[in-house]
Enzyme design. Sequence first.
Site, mmCIF file in Angstrom:
data_model
loop_
_atom_site.group_PDB
_atom_site.id
_atom_site.type_symbol
_atom_site.label_atom_id
_atom_site.label_comp_id
_atom_site.label_asym_id
_atom_site.label_seq_id
_atom_site.Cartn_x
_atom_site.Cartn_y
_atom_site.Cartn_z
ATOM 1 N N CYS A 2 -11.735 52.858 -69.929
ATOM 2 C CA CYS A 2 -11.858 52.281 -68.649
ATOM 3 C C CYS A 2 -12.063 50.736 -68.575
ATOM 4 O O CYS A 2 -11.406 50.169 -67.840
ATOM 5 C CB CYS A 2 -12.474 52.957 -67.672
ATOM 6 S SG CYS A 2 -12.138 52.920 -66.053
ATOM 7 N N ARG A 27 -15.346 51.068 -61.701
ATOM 8 C CA ARG A 27 -14.128 51.769 -62.298
ATOM 9 C C ARG A 27 -14.358 53.233 -62.822
ATOM 10 O O ARG A 27 -13.377 53.749 -62.668
ATOM 11 C CB ARG A 27 -13.486 50.767 -63.522
ATOM 12 C CG ARG A 27 -13.163 49.483 -63.170
ATOM 13 C CD ARG A 27 -12.842 48.652 -64.577
ATOM 14 N NE ARG A 27 -11.660 49.049 -64.933
ATOM 15 C CZ ARG A 27 -10.593 48.666 -65.190
ATOM 16 N NH1 ARG A 27 -10.292 47.515 -64.295
ATOM 17 N NH2 ARG A 27 -9.437 49.178 -65.830
ATOM 18 N N TRP A 76 -13.732 56.108 -70.065
ATOM 19 C CA TRP A 76 -13.520 57.417 -69.101
ATOM 20 C C TRP A 76 -12.530 58.426 -70.130
ATOM 21 O O TRP A 76 -11.627 57.831 -70.474
ATOM 22 C CB TRP A 76 -12.588 56.880 -67.880
ATOM 23 C CG TRP A 76 -12.382 57.983 -66.970
ATOM 24 C CD1 TRP A 76 -13.164 58.381 -65.758
ATOM 25 C CD2 TRP A 76 -10.997 58.656 -66.619
ATOM 26 N NE1 TRP A 76 -12.386 59.154 -65.280
ATOM 27 C CE2 TRP A 76 -11.183 59.430 -65.781
ATOM 28 C CE3 TRP A 76 -9.823 58.589 -67.419
ATOM 29 C CZ2 TRP A 76 -10.247 60.273 -65.167
ATOM 30 C CZ3 TRP A 76 -8.863 59.161 -66.999
ATOM 31 C CH2 TRP A 76 -8.966 60.318 -65.983
ATOM 32 N N ASN A 102 -8.325 50.712 -74.029
ATOM 33 C CA ASN A 102 -7.885 51.557 -72.722
ATOM 34 C C ASN A 102 -6.390 51.750 -73.094
ATOM 35 O O ASN A 102 -5.662 51.034 -73.546
ATOM 36 C CB ASN A 102 -8.017 50.401 -71.466
ATOM 37 C CG ASN A 102 -9.220 50.358 -71.045
ATOM 38 O OD1 ASN A 102 -10.165 50.843 -71.656
ATOM 39 N ND2 ASN A 102 -9.637 49.210 -70.311
ATOM 40 N N GLY A 103 -6.225 53.130 -72.613
ATOM 41 C CA GLY A 103 -4.962 53.515 -72.735
ATOM 42 C C GLY A 103 -4.767 54.915 -73.541
ATOM 43 O O GLY A 103 -5.655 55.638 -73.787
ATOM 44 N N GLU A 487 -5.050 61.350 -46.284
ATOM 45 C CA GLU A 487 -5.840 60.476 -46.500
ATOM 46 C C GLU A 487 -7.636 60.843 -46.323
ATOM 47 O O GLU A 487 -8.322 60.496 -47.211
ATOM 48 C CB GLU A 487 -5.603 59.172 -46.074
ATOM 49 C CG GLU A 487 -6.545 57.923 -46.212
ATOM 50 C CD GLU A 487 -6.809 57.728 -47.834
ATOM 51 O OE1 GLU A 487 -7.467 56.983 -48.250
ATOM 52 O OE2 GLU A 487 -5.999 58.031 -48.708
ATOM 53 N N LYS A 491 -10.293 61.587 -49.177
ATOM 54 C CA LYS A 491 -11.420 60.926 -49.288
ATOM 55 C C LYS A 491 -12.616 61.546 -49.344
ATOM 56 O O LYS A 491 -13.609 61.476 -50.361
ATOM 57 C CB LYS A 491 -11.740 59.845 -47.958
ATOM 58 C CG LYS A 491 -10.896 58.585 -47.923
ATOM 59 C CD LYS A 491 -11.354 57.710 -48.711
ATOM 60 C CE LYS A 491 -10.644 57.357 -50.110
ATOM 61 N NZ LYS A 491 -9.045 57.260 -50.162
ATOM 62 N N GLU A 494 -12.676 63.162 -53.034
ATOM 63 C CA GLU A 494 -12.863 62.334 -54.102
ATOM 64 C C GLU A 494 -14.549 62.103 -54.273
ATOM 65 O O GLU A 494 -14.871 61.871 -55.407
ATOM 66 C CB GLU A 494 -12.294 60.905 -53.816
ATOM 67 C CG GLU A 494 -10.736 60.789 -53.925
ATOM 68 C CD GLU A 494 -10.185 59.357 -53.677
ATOM 69 O OE1 GLU A 494 -9.445 58.868 -54.581
ATOM 70 O OE2 GLU A 494 -10.671 58.860 -52.305
ATOM 71 N N HIS A 510 1.619 78.199 -40.709
ATOM 72 C CA HIS A 510 2.337 78.825 -41.892
ATOM 73 C C HIS A 510 1.495 78.981 -43.170
ATOM 74 O O HIS A 510 2.313 78.795 -44.420
ATOM 75 C CB HIS A 510 3.696 77.791 -42.316
ATOM 76 C CG HIS A 510 4.606 77.712 -40.877
ATOM 77 N ND1 HIS A 510 5.715 78.693 -40.939
ATOM 78 C CD2 HIS A 510 4.632 76.888 -40.089
ATOM 79 C CE1 HIS A 510 6.320 78.325 -39.765
ATOM 80 N NE2 HIS A 510 5.596 77.171 -39.077
ATOM 81 N N LYS A 609 -11.171 53.549 -61.287
ATOM 82 C CA LYS A 609 -10.641 52.849 -60.108
ATOM 83 C C LYS A 609 -9.228 52.457 -60.435
ATOM 84 O O LYS A 609 -8.286 52.576 -59.555
ATOM 85 C CB LYS A 609 -11.421 51.503 -60.156
ATOM 86 C CG LYS A 609 -10.860 50.712 -58.916
ATOM 87 C CD LYS A 609 -10.959 51.256 -57.472
ATOM 88 C CE LYS A 609 -10.678 50.351 -56.124
ATOM 89 N NZ LYS A 609 -10.665 51.055 -55.198
#
Length: 614
Positions: A2, A27, A76, A102-103, A487, A491, A494, A510, A609
């Site tokens: 990360c 991050r 990460w 990273n990647g 949203e 939150k 998370e 439903h 992040k």
Amino acid sequence: MCGIVGYIGKREAAPLLLNGLRRLEYRGYDSAGIAVLNGRLSVVKQKGSVGDLEIALQDSADLLSGATVGIAHTRWATHGDPSDRNAHPHLNNAGDIALIHNGIIENHAVLRLELSSHGYTFNSATDTEVLVHLIDRMWKDEPSLNLEGAVRRALRHVEGAYGICVISSREPGTLVVARKGSPLVLGLGDDEFFVASDAAPIVEHTRKVVYLGDGEMAVVTAEGYTVKTIENIETEKLITELDFELGEIEKGGFEHFMLKEIFEQPDVMHDVMRGRVRLEEGRVRLGGIEDYLDRLKQARRIVICACGTSWHAALIGEYLIEEFARIPVEVDYASEFRYRNPIVGTDDVVIVISQSGETADTLAALRAAKEKGALVMGICNVVGSTIARETLCGMYTHAGPEVGVASTKAFTAQVIVLYMLALALSKGRTISHDEIALNLRELTRVPEKAARILELDSQIKSIAEIFKDAKNFLYLGRGYNFPVALEGALKLKEISYIHAEGYPAAEMKHGPIALIDEDMPVIFIATRDSTYTKILSNIEEVRSRKGRVIAIANDGDKEISSLAEHVIYIPQATGPIMPLLTVIPLQLLAYHIATLRGCNVDRPRNLAKSVTVE
């Protein structure tokens, strides 16, 4: 991924690298490591936090002392579990090349088999270790190469995304970095240079930076740097001045970055509108898209691509643009858009939204849309980011650095930008000058109203204390407040790890209504708009099944108090404005529930992040 930090210069590298890693802790990560060159390569890496790494380094202080070249990383996990052996940096078998990455190397399995057949042994389960052995292999095949040449040759065999930083005791005065898909920035100091995955570790040392583009490499020594393409073509790079202060990435007296950023929202709202909202003229001036406004207005349709919180902002943008400008809008998850062969042509506009400007799926959607001939516009927060560079036009949100992993102020900034865009597209087409002026006046009142909502923090914390042990939450809203329900649920998920779902309130019947019992808190966004009476009926349905109702309602609404167990009253506003207000109590509720549960809200588990891999 990360976080990446690198240094080459005259100062001792290890303390600078450690401090850089601390700047990148926001991050999200699960392990950390450092490598320095001091005659030979010395590497220390540790599962856990940067603090754990710092303790481990105490036993290696002599090895690190005096070294003026080094690299460091927070990981990460993608390939292999969080562990000491999977942490970066990774070494070749001889121990004279170190690499951080990273990647994702997509063809790592094939390369691993090939390298194993040449006698290479692997000490980790990562895709990254494959790359450091591949660099070594290229160097052995052609001993006349330098480190730069070996890295270049290796990268020609790699499929996937990478931001890498490489050092070697065979060439101790050189640091090589390369980027494809995963961001890298080079900081230019006085006889010293810094490399990082974003500007946070750099800003306290220098404000002059160069952003590497896709397919570019930088070769850095203490005397200078060159930037070339992977094909070895030298390229001139623009030097950019960082536009934020160190204090913006400090907590400023708040317990967490997330809380600081929630409370920054009134100021951010002012900043997003500054210079753009011209009340005296009754219009908005959006410099980044002025030259393309006519084409935007003539679009057959607009497609908005985003991920996560930005996708929720995009849904509100859909409502705004369709209501004000009467242009058809579709909202796509960027990760789906890139793979479903969408029907997009030259008379379409594609808007991509990303806080960091580096989100991998959103960048892929951007490039797919460009290939199909669409006008691609970007909305992002980070100046000089890849989205800012690769889109034809766009707007910055000016939210300032967002350190908390769970996005808050970036969301409200994105919604304001979309609001201004919708009004700009409507000018001269669908609504009158007076209507535009009226909506702009409403928009400029939002920061003061947001500040009033923040004064409810202690009340919201009291509600959080009651519901912190709940196992599930349901968030319900209609119209403009449906994306806010999504949203709010995101939150909570998370940062508190409580299961939560957002739904349009009418959809409760439903399916989700089957979940409601005396243990289910249900949050209704019940502001006074055209759907208010419908929301009241939905609340009655939940009450009849013993669900526990928390309502977000407008000041002066006495009817709601007889229906809800708890009511959070917020100022009145027009429907299109309301998401900018209703989201704030949901942010605070999630924050307080998470902290009361002992969760690390700034670095929630398993999250990063900037999601720069698929």
